[in-house]
Every structure is written in structure tokens, then in C-alpha cells.
Scaffold this motif. Structure first.
Motif, PDB file in Angstrom:
ATOM      1  N   LEU A 254      34.433  42.499 -34.257  1.00 40.06           N
ATOM      2  CA  LEU A 254      34.921  43.850 -34.007  1.00 40.06           C
ATOM      3  C   LEU A 254      36.301  43.812 -33.357  1.00 40.06           C
ATOM      4  N   ALA A 255      36.505  42.886 -32.434  1.00 43.66           N
ATOM      5  CA  ALA A 255      37.818  42.756 -31.794  1.00 43.66           C
ATOM      6  C   ALA A 255      38.890  42.430 -32.830  1.00 43.66           C
ATOM      7  N   ASP A 256      38.553  41.546 -33.758  1.00 40.58           N
ATOM      8  CA  ASP A 256      39.523  41.181 -34.790  1.00 40.58           C
ATOM      9  C   ASP A 256      39.855  42.356 -35.702  1.00 40.58           C
ATOM     10  N   VAL A 257      38.816  43.080 -36.128  1.00 38.84           N
ATOM     11  CA  VAL A 257      39.008  44.149 -37.112  1.00 38.84           C
ATOM     12  C   VAL A 257      39.702  45.358 -36.492  1.00 38.84           C
ATOM     13  N   THR A 258      39.451  45.617 -35.212  1.00 42.18           N
ATOM     14  CA  THR A 258      40.130  46.742 -34.561  1.00 42.18           C
ATOM     15  C   THR A 258      41.547  46.371 -34.118  1.00 42.18           C
ATOM     16  N   ALA A 259      41.765  45.100 -33.785  1.00 39.60           N
ATOM     17  CA  ALA A 259      43.093  44.676 -33.321  1.00 39.60           C
ATOM     18  C   ALA A 259      44.145  44.844 -34.399  1.00 39.60           C
ATOM     19  N   ASP A 260      43.747  44.647 -35.655  1.00 37.26           N
ATOM     20  CA  ASP A 260      44.739  44.789 -36.724  1.00 37.26           C
ATOM     21  C   ASP A 260      44.854  46.233 -37.227  1.00 37.26           C
ATOM     22  N   GLY A 261      44.145  47.155 -36.527  1.00 36.60           N
ATOM     23  CA  GLY A 261      44.294  48.574 -36.845  1.00 36.60           C
ATOM     24  C   GLY A 261      43.498  49.058 -38.029  1.00 36.60           C
ATOM     25  N   ARG A 262      42.608  48.219 -38.564  1.00 33.37           N
ATOM     26  CA  ARG A 262      41.854  48.633 -39.756  1.00 33.37           C
ATOM     27  C   ARG A 262      40.864  49.750 -39.431  1.00 33.37           C
ATOM     28  N   ILE A 263      40.122  49.596 -38.354  1.00 33.67           N
ATOM     29  CA  ILE A 263      39.128  50.598 -37.984  1.00 33.67           C
ATOM     30  C   ILE A 263      39.268  50.920 -36.500  1.00 33.67           C
ATOM     31  N   ARG A 264      38.560  51.970 -36.071  1.00 37.27           N
ATOM     32  CA  ARG A 264      38.491  52.352 -34.668  1.00 37.27           C
ATOM     33  C   ARG A 264      37.063  52.156 -34.170  1.00 37.27           C
ATOM     34  N   ALA A 265      36.875  52.181 -32.858  1.00 34.35           N
ATOM     35  CA  ALA A 265      35.534  51.994 -32.311  1.00 34.35           C
ATOM     36  C   ALA A 265      35.357  52.778 -31.023  1.00 34.35           C
ATOM     37  N   VAL A 266      34.147  53.271 -30.823  1.00 31.76           N
ATOM     38  CA  VAL A 266      33.721  53.893 -29.567  1.00 31.76           C
ATOM     39  C   VAL A 266      32.495  53.129 -29.104  1.00 31.76           C
ATOM     40  N   LEU A 267      32.597  52.490 -27.956  1.00 29.88           N
ATOM     41  CA  LEU A 267      31.528  51.614 -27.464  1.00 29.88           C
ATOM     42  C   LEU A 267      31.044  52.105 -26.107  1.00 29.88           C
ATOM     43  N   ASP A 268      29.806  52.551 -26.046  1.00 25.10           N
ATOM     44  CA  ASP A 268      29.208  52.878 -24.751  1.00 25.10           C
ATOM     45  C   ASP A 268      28.385  51.714 -24.222  1.00 25.10           C
ATOM     46  N   VAL A 269      28.193  50.712 -25.067  1.00 22.45           N
ATOM     47  CA  VAL A 269      27.452  49.508 -24.684  1.00 22.45           C
ATOM     48  C   VAL A 269      28.204  48.286 -25.199  1.00 22.45           C
ATOM     49  N   THR A 270      28.131  47.217 -24.435  1.00 18.15           N
ATOM     50  CA  THR A 270      28.759  45.961 -24.831  1.00 18.15           C
ATOM     51  C   THR A 270      27.835  44.815 -24.440  1.00 18.15           C
ATOM     52  N   GLU A 271      28.193  43.628 -24.866  1.00 18.09           N
ATOM     53  CA  GLU A 271      27.443  42.410 -24.516  1.00 18.09           C
ATOM     54  C   GLU A 271      28.431  41.366 -24.018  1.00 18.09           C
ATOM     55  N   PRO A 272      28.436  41.060 -22.703  1.00 21.38           N
ATOM     56  CA  PRO A 272      27.553  41.610 -21.668  1.00 21.38           C
ATOM     57  C   PRO A 272      27.861  43.062 -21.362  1.00 21.38           C
ATOM     58  N   GLU A 273      27.031  43.644 -20.493  1.00 16.92           N
ATOM     59  CA  GLU A 273      27.147  45.079 -20.210  1.00 16.92           C
ATOM     60  C   GLU A 273      28.545  45.439 -19.703  1.00 16.92           C
ATOM     61  N   VAL A 274      29.132  44.618 -18.859  1.00 16.48           N
ATOM     62  CA  VAL A 274      30.553  44.757 -18.515  1.00 16.48           C
ATOM     63  C   VAL A 274      31.275  43.551 -19.097  1.00 16.48           C
ATOM     64  N   LEU A 275      32.191  43.823 -20.007  1.00 22.97           N
ATOM     65  CA  LEU A 275      32.905  42.724 -20.657  1.00 22.97           C
ATOM     66  C   LEU A 275      33.759  41.961 -19.642  1.00 22.97           C
ATOM     67  N   PRO A 276      33.980  40.668 -19.877  1.00 26.66           N
ATOM     68  CA  PRO A 276      34.927  39.934 -19.022  1.00 26.66           C
ATOM     69  C   PRO A 276      36.276  40.647 -19.000  1.00 26.66           C
ATOM     70  N   ARG A 277      36.975  40.537 -17.877  1.00 20.24           N
ATOM     71  CA  ARG A 277      38.233  41.262 -17.701  1.00 20.24           C
ATOM     72  C   ARG A 277      39.285  40.895 -18.749  1.00 20.24           C
ATOM     73  N   ASP A 278      39.184  39.680 -19.286  1.00 20.16           N
ATOM     74  CA  ASP A 278      40.182  39.247 -20.263  1.00 20.16           C
ATOM     75  C   ASP A 278      39.713  39.424 -21.705  1.00 20.16           C
ATOM     76  N   HIS A 279      38.620  40.147 -21.911  1.00 22.01           N
ATOM     77  CA  HIS A 279      38.135  40.334 -23.281  1.00 22.01           C
ATOM     78  C   HIS A 279      39.131  41.197 -24.057  1.00 22.01           C
ATOM     79  N   PRO A 280      39.448  40.827 -25.286  1.00 18.24           N
ATOM     80  CA  PRO A 280      40.468  41.571 -26.048  1.00 18.24           C
ATOM     81  C   PRO A 280      40.129  43.027 -26.315  1.00 18.24           C
ATOM     82  N   LEU A 281      38.848  43.389 -26.340  1.00 20.50           N
ATOM     83  CA  LEU A 281      38.497  44.779 -26.626  1.00 20.50           C
ATOM     84  C   LEU A 281      39.047  45.749 -25.584  1.00 20.50           C
ATOM     85  N   TRP A 282      39.258  45.268 -24.356  1.00 17.86           N
ATOM     86  CA  TRP A 282      39.796  46.147 -23.315  1.00 17.86           C
ATOM     87  C   TRP A 282      41.197  46.664 -23.659  1.00 17.86           C
ATOM     88  N   THR A 283      41.977  45.888 -24.356  1.00 25.86           N
ATOM     89  CA  THR A 283      43.395  46.216 -24.537  1.00 25.86           C
ATOM     90  C   THR A 283      43.727  46.784 -25.912  1.00 25.86           C
TER      91      THR A 283
END
Length: 334
Positions: A254-283
Motif C-alpha cells: 500500500l505504501a508503494d502504490v500510494t507513494a507513486d500517486g496511483r491510489i489514495r487511502a483512508v486508514l483508521d487501523v494499521t499494523e501495528p496499531e501505531v505505525l513506527p514513526r519512520d513508516h512511509p505511510l505517515w508522509t
């Protein structure tokens, strides 16, 4: 004879969900031990309560009702859960002993469905992107130049799983001019007719949906179900919404597919529940992450308490539960 009942959950959950009103109502229909709240079944205080208890009102933070806990509660016959999933505390030993179980999952499904429908409509209008750009430019663009793919008229929404929440989402979407697809291997033709949806395969759901909303429980067979292949098959600018469990989705993909702008995402849940601070999905600007807030919060907890009180009242009067949890369905629910 009055039914002896007790509370089994974290003290914080009891204080939040079972406010004085619901507690008083419970006290009117059963002999309720409201103090101590049982957050540990091994303490002397808990063992003293469990000795005579016939019904447990459980909630978030309830310890597992394993063989040792059940041995200390020889008269226990029923469990009423003031939240959704019972997987964390209702063990096989409970079912083996024939203990009846009810859950407020249907009450908790409504705010999750409301959140989902809100996100479907807001992403259709590209509200988050427009608000972000407006804050930057502080100047309104020519609204007549809006692309024709912005808006909610005739949009296709794919629902993954006709769970309690999935069904509520479908119900709430009915007033809108949307086309609703459903993938769920367990639904019948009668279910499809009643829900008023088009049943499709998993691949077709992702390939056709302008939005795909995930409502499947996390089970061994659903871990990573939303794979890289499915994500890359989604239509350009499509939206993935996940309010189920983070591990149902391949987050690296999902991080790869959203990073290149192909799709968007709304996530109320993640694995782990709080992503690591450096996880790419945050940015990634096309990803909105909320802190697992879709479920009941604040004044919505009263809905859970009211349902639990109603279930206790029914059971004490001999009517049986209106919202029972059956052992044979555990493998298909959250």
C-alpha cells in the motif's frame, strides 16, 4: 431468585462505558457487584466475587476466561460484552461449558459505518486535498474547471465483507446515487437481494471500485488478503478505506502504490496499531491515517451500555439474548 452479576473489564473501560445511569439500570434487574471491577481473575477479591457470579458484564480489558477463571466461577452461565469482538476473552472453555454469550457489536458497528460513509463521500469530493491546497494558496480555483471525475454521482463503491459493519455501510449508502458492489464468499442469493448490491469476485471488486472499503475480520485466511496484486489493479485515483484490521492489508504494498500517486487511502487501523514513526505511510499526502477512532467513542459509549443493559434484562427474565454470539460463527466474525 435474583441473578448475581459482576463487571469484568479494565477499570478505565468501566468508568467510561458504564456510567451511573446504566449501572443503576443493571442494579435494578440483577444483584450487581459493581465494585470491585474484575480486571484480574486471580486476586483474592476477584475469587470471592467469582464464587457466586452467574453473569459477567465484560468490556475492553477483560482478562481471558480460561479454565482457571471458569473453575473459580462454577455458577457462571452468561457473558454480556459491552464492546464488539469477544475473541480476546471468551475462550473455548466457555463454549465447552455452554455459557451463553452476547455482544454489543451491532451497536459498535454504527459509528464505524458512519465514519466509512463519511469518508466515501468526502473522498469523492476530494475534500482533504482541496482543503490542503486551499490552506496553501488561500485562493479559490475556478470551480468550473473541476475535473469530471470529482464528485459522488454514479460512483462505484466496493464493500469487502458483509459483516455487521459492512451491512450497515450498505444500508447507509442507499440514499445516495452510488453503485454498490459486494464481495463475500458466505453471502447467499437471498442476502444479495435483500442488500440490493451486485455480488462480484474479489479481483473484480478492486478493479471496478472507485472506492473499496474493507470490513473483513482478521482471521488466518484474511491476513494480507488485500495484496499488492489487488492494490495495483485498482483504478487510478481510487480510494482504499480500512476500518477493519491493519493486517488485512499488505501495508508495504500500500505504501508503494500510494507513494507513486496511483491510489489514495483512508486508514483508521494499521499494523501495528501505531505505525513506527519512520513508516512511509505517515508522509504520503494521499494517505489519511486516523487513530482508530471510527468505533464508539465519547457519547457513543452510551449506545453500548444501553444494549448491554437490554441484553442483561432479557436474559434475567428468561427471554434469551437478542444479539447472541454463536460458537459456530466465531471463524467468520471479528
Amino acid at each position: 431468585m435474583t441473578v448475581r452479576a459482576a463487571l469484568a473489564m479494565s477499570k478505565e473501560a468501566a468508568a467510561a462505558v458504564l456510567t451511573p445511569g446504566p449501572l443503576a439500570e443493571l442494579g435494578r434487574v440483577c444483584d450487581l457487584v459493581a465494585d470491585p471491577v474484575l480486571d484480574d481473575f486471580t486476586t483474592p477479591e476477584a475469587l470471592d466475587v467469582l464464587r457466586d457470579v452467574e453473569l459477567l458484564v465484560t468490556g475492553w480489558g477483560c482478562a481471558p476466561l480460561d479454565a482457571a477463571a471458569l473453575a473459580a466461577a462454577p455458577r457462571l452461565r452468561a457473558i454480556v460484552h459491552t464492546a464488539g469482538s469477544v475473541h480476546g476473552h471468551v475462550t473455548g472453555e466457555c463454549w465447552d461449558r455452554g455459557i451463553e454469550v452476547a455482544s454489543a457489536a451491532s451497536a459498535n458497528a454504527l459509528p464505524v459505518a458512519e465514519y466509512t460513509v463519511s469518508m466515501i463521500l468526502l473522498t469523492g469530493k476530494r475534500v482533504f486535498e482541496s482543503a490542503r491546497d486551499y490552506r496553501k494558496t488561500r485562493d479559490r480555483e475556478d470551480w468550473l474547471s473541476t475535473p469530471s471525475d470529482v464528485g459522488n454521482f454514479g460512483r462505484t463503491v466496493g464493500i469487502l465483507s458483509a459483516s455487521l459493519i459492512g451491512r450497515r455501510v450498505i444500508e447507509l449508502l442507499r440514499p445516495f446515487d452510488l453503485r454498490v458492489l459486494l464481495h463475500d464468499p458466505y453471502v447467499t442469493d437471498a442476502d444479495v437481494g435483500e442488500l440490493g448490491v451486485e455480488r462480484v469476485g474479489l479481483g473484480e471488486l478492486f478493479a471496478r471500485g472507485d472506492v473499496v472499503s474493507v470490513h473483513t475480520p482478521l482471521l488466518p485466511e484474511t491476513r494480507g488478503l488485500v495484496s499488492r496484486e489487488l492494490l495495483t489493479s485498482m483504478r487510478p485515483d481510487a480510494v482504499l478505506i480500512n476500518t477493519a484490521r491493519g493486517a488485512v492489508v499488505d501495508q508495504d504494498a500500500l505504501a508503494d502504490v500510494t507513494a507513486d500517486g496511483r491510489i489514495r487511502a483512508v486508514l483508521d487501523v494499521t499494523e501495528p496499531e501505531v505505525l513506527p514513526r519512520d513508516h512511509p505511510l505517515w508522509t504520503i499526502e494521499t494517505v489519511l491515517i486516523t487513530p482508530h477512532l471510527a468505533g464508539s467513542q465519547g457519547n457513543e459509549w452510551r449506545r453500548l451500555a444501553d444494549l448491554a443493559v437490554a441484553e442483561v434484562t432479557r436474559w434475567v427474565s428468561g427471554e434469551g439474548f437478542a444479539h447472541p454470539v454463536k460458537r459456530e460463527r466465531l471463524g467468520r466474525i471479528a
